[in-house]
Design a protein around this motif. Structure first.
Motif, PDB file in Angstrom:
ATOM      1  N   VAL A   9      32.112  51.512  55.094  1.00 17.45           N
ATOM      2  CA  VAL A   9      32.906  50.856  54.343  1.00 17.45           C
ATOM      3  C   VAL A   9      34.172  50.652  53.121  1.00 17.45           C
ATOM      4  O   VAL A   9      33.475  51.470  52.568  1.00 17.45           O
ATOM      5  CB  VAL A   9      31.535  49.876  53.223  1.00 17.45           C
ATOM      6  N   SER A  48      35.065  42.186  46.406  1.00 27.15           N
ATOM      7  CA  SER A  48      37.103  42.830  47.046  1.00 27.15           C
ATOM      8  C   SER A  48      37.292  44.104  46.354  1.00 27.15           C
ATOM      9  O   SER A  48      38.293  43.950  46.783  1.00 27.15           O
ATOM     10  CB  SER A  48      37.818  41.355  46.076  1.00 27.15           C
ATOM     11  N   THR A  85      35.672  49.408  41.882  1.00 22.44           N
ATOM     12  CA  THR A  85      36.135  50.686  42.812  1.00 22.44           C
ATOM     13  C   THR A  85      37.143  51.101  41.982  1.00 22.44           C
ATOM     14  O   THR A  85      37.436  52.780  42.046  1.00 22.44           O
ATOM     15  CB  THR A  85      35.629  50.130  43.725  1.00 22.44           C
ATOM     16  N   HIS A 100      37.649  37.725  37.155  1.00 21.21           N
ATOM     17  CA  HIS A 100      38.321  36.582  38.621  1.00 21.21           C
ATOM     18  C   HIS A 100      38.891  35.363  38.066  1.00 21.21           C
ATOM     19  O   HIS A 100      38.214  33.887  38.374  1.00 21.21           O
ATOM     20  CB  HIS A 100      36.958  36.232  39.760  1.00 21.21           C
ATOM     21  N   PRO A 137      37.716  38.530  43.855  1.00 23.17           N
ATOM     22  CA  PRO A 137      35.971  38.397  43.870  1.00 23.17           C
ATOM     23  C   PRO A 137      35.823  38.679  43.687  1.00 23.17           C
ATOM     24  O   PRO A 137      35.973  40.381  44.222  1.00 23.17           O
ATOM     25  CB  PRO A 137      36.686  36.819  45.702  1.00 23.17           C
ATOM     26  N   GLU A 186      36.409  43.998  33.583  1.00 24.21           N
ATOM     27  CA  GLU A 186      35.958  42.256  33.548  1.00 24.21           C
ATOM     28  C   GLU A 186      35.811  42.361  32.009  1.00 24.21           C
ATOM     29  O   GLU A 186      34.461  41.506  32.272  1.00 24.21           O
ATOM     30  CB  GLU A 186      34.509  41.830  34.805  1.00 24.21           C
TER      31      GLU A 186
HETATM   32  N1  LIG Z   1      28.652  52.721  45.023  1.00 18.67           N
HETATM   33  C1  LIG Z   1      28.510  51.958  46.181  1.00 18.67           C
HETATM   34  N2  LIG Z   1      27.743  52.386  47.058  1.00 18.67           N
HETATM   35  C2  LIG Z   1      27.790  51.439  48.853  1.00 18.67           C
HETATM   36  N3  LIG Z   1      28.416  50.199  48.515  1.00 18.67           N
HETATM   37  C3  LIG Z   1      29.703  50.285  47.250  1.00 18.67           C
HETATM   38  C4  LIG Z   1      29.563  51.054  46.317  1.00 18.67           C
HETATM   39  N4  LIG Z   1      29.582  50.307  45.418  1.00 18.67           N
HETATM   40  C5  LIG Z   1      30.943  49.628  45.802  1.00 18.67           C
HETATM   41  N5  LIG Z   1      30.796  49.227  47.228  1.00 18.67           N
HETATM   42  C6  LIG Z   1      30.737  47.735  47.983  1.00 18.67           C
HETATM   43  O1  LIG Z   1      32.409  48.582  48.113  1.00 18.67           O
HETATM   44  C7  LIG Z   1      32.758  47.275  47.751  1.00 18.67           C
HETATM   45  C8  LIG Z   1      33.662  46.574  46.777  1.00 18.67           C
HETATM   46  O2  LIG Z   1      33.046  46.387  45.470  1.00 18.67           O
HETATM   47  P1  LIG Z   1      33.302  46.502  44.293  1.00 18.67           P
HETATM   48  O3  LIG Z   1      31.983  46.510  42.994  1.00 18.67           O
HETATM   49  O4  LIG Z   1      34.557  47.206  43.559  1.00 18.67           O
HETATM   50  O5  LIG Z   1      33.815  44.947  43.949  1.00 18.67           O
HETATM   51  P2  LIG Z   1      34.402  44.009  42.737  1.00 18.67           P
HETATM   52  O6  LIG Z   1      35.296  43.635  43.073  1.00 18.67           O
HETATM   53  O7  LIG Z   1      34.374  44.490  42.216  1.00 18.67           O
HETATM   54  O8  LIG Z   1      33.116  43.033  42.689  1.00 18.67           O
HETATM   55  P3  LIG Z   1      32.278  42.323  41.731  1.00 18.67           P
HETATM   56  O9  LIG Z   1      33.601  41.066  41.260  1.00 18.67           O
HETATM   57  O10 LIG Z   1      31.470  41.197  42.184  1.00 18.67           O
HETATM   58  O11 LIG Z   1      31.545  43.281  40.144  1.00 18.67           O
HETATM   59  C9  LIG Z   1      31.720  45.928  47.917  1.00 18.67           C
HETATM   60  O12 LIG Z   1      31.818  46.091  49.528  1.00 18.67           O
HETATM   61  C10 LIG Z   1      30.247  46.725  47.710  1.00 18.67           C
HETATM   62  O13 LIG Z   1      28.963  46.657  47.943  1.00 18.67           O
END
Ligand SMILES: Nc1ncnc2c1ncn2[C@@H]1O[C@H](COP(=O)(O)OP(=O)(O)OP(=O)(O)O)[C@@H](O)[C@H]1O
Length: 285
Positions: free
Chosen positions: A48, A72, A76, A226, A69, A193
């Motif tokens: 992914v 998104s 990462t 968000h 959201p 956040e």
């Molecule tokens: N360590 C991990 N292992 C597997 N998938 C991951 C990992 N970290 C993030 N993901 C996936 O990467 C995508 C982005 O996640 P991320 O945590 O970066 O989103 P976010 O925008 O920070 O969300 P939130 O607002 O909920 O914190 C998601 O599909 C999540 O499931």
């Protein structure tokens, strides 16, 4: 005393009157293996893309917002910029220093705050902050005064300064994490956040503190959220992130103008991403 690469880069930046690029990200990509479907013996593993080719630049002294959201890719992206994750490909430069080649130098310039901040939970905020200050080489008396001042400024009552962190609410712990990030007057702060889970008064305290710090110390800040009003209030420029990609970037006024009429930032987000910020998270889309 020898001048480090980072100090040199900063001095160069200070000499120039043109806006200086503090953070430059080019075509960053990061994917994760995910299990789904298949059988118990042979589960299907797919990759992914959490960050899918993101490029942007942040100027020194700017507050740059990343709005998107759940799922998104915000965290990462922040973790990759803060050297916690090694990206699959792409490049990050901090004042011209390469994140991977000059990691030790870069780490000194960066400070990240997130809800998963690591602390010694049995110790008090005071003990935790003094410990961190020691690592930064800040004298104890100065660290004590500064920590207390920041925590007061963030609306934490003084008594809590001496209580074990594990007895404090998540919001209070979040404030201690913010205090720690700003203790060493960092050049770049990555706030993942920072106000999620805080009550309205605490949220306002944190937002005002962030603005003050940028104004007083010329810190460069990337902030994920968000919360539309927060992005509008704090950020000089905002990027809309959706499915690991930046869909649009600009000041809140520019983003609204792209949609036209009396559009709100939320209208702009929905139109430009084709999604609602408050819909279910994107993890399974
Ligand atoms: N360590 C991990 N292992 C597997 N998938 C991951 C990992 N970290 C993030 N993901 C996936 O990467 C995508 C982005 O996640 P991320 O945590 O970066 O989103 P976010 O925008 O920070 O969300 P939130 O607002 O909920 O914190 C998601 O599909 C999540 O499931």
């Amino acid at each position: 005393m020898t001048t480090t690469l980072a100090q040199h880069a900063e001095a160069e930046a200070a000499r120039s009157s043109a806006p200086v690029t503090a953070i430059a990200v080019r075509d960053l990509r990061m994917s994760f293996a995910k299990r789904g479907g298949g059988s118990a013996l042979r589960p299907r593993v797919t990759r992914v893309a959490a960050v899918d080719g993101i490029s942007f630049a942040v100027k020194k002294g700017e507050i740059y917002g990343i709005l998107g959201p759940n799922g998104s890719g915000k965290s990462t992206l922040i973790r990759a910029i803060s050297t916690l994750l090694i990206p699959d490909s792409g490049e990050v430069k901090i004042f011209g220093l390469d994140l991977q080649k000059d990691e030790a130098q870069v780490r000194r310039l960066l400070n990240r705050v997130s809800v998963d901040a690591a602390f010694y939970k049995k110790l008090s905020p005071r003990e935790n902050l003094l410990y961190s200050a020691g690592l930064y080489g800040i004298p104890r008396a100065e660290a004590e005064a500064k920590s207390l001042e920041i925590l007061r400024r963030l609306g934490l009552r003084e008594k809590a300064f001496y209580e074990p962190l594990e007895e404090m609410s998540r919001g209070m712990q979040q404030k201690v994490a913010i205090a720690r990030a700003f203790l060493a007057s960092p050049v770049i702060v990555l706030l993942d956040e920072p106000t999620t889970g805080l009550d309205p008064k605490s949220r306002r305290d944190v937002q005002e503190f962030v603005l003050e710090l940028r104004d007083a110390h010329d810190a460069t800040i990337i902030l994920t959220t968000h919360d539309m009003p927060e992005a509008e209030r704090l950020c000089d420029r905002i990027a809309f992130i959706h499915g690991g990609r930046f869909v649009a970037e600009g000041s809140a006024d520019e983003l609204r103008a792209r949609v036209g009429g009396n559009a709100t930032l939320e209208d702009a987000f929905i139109q430009l991403t084709g999604d609602d910020l408050h819909s279910d998270d994107q993890e399974d889309t």
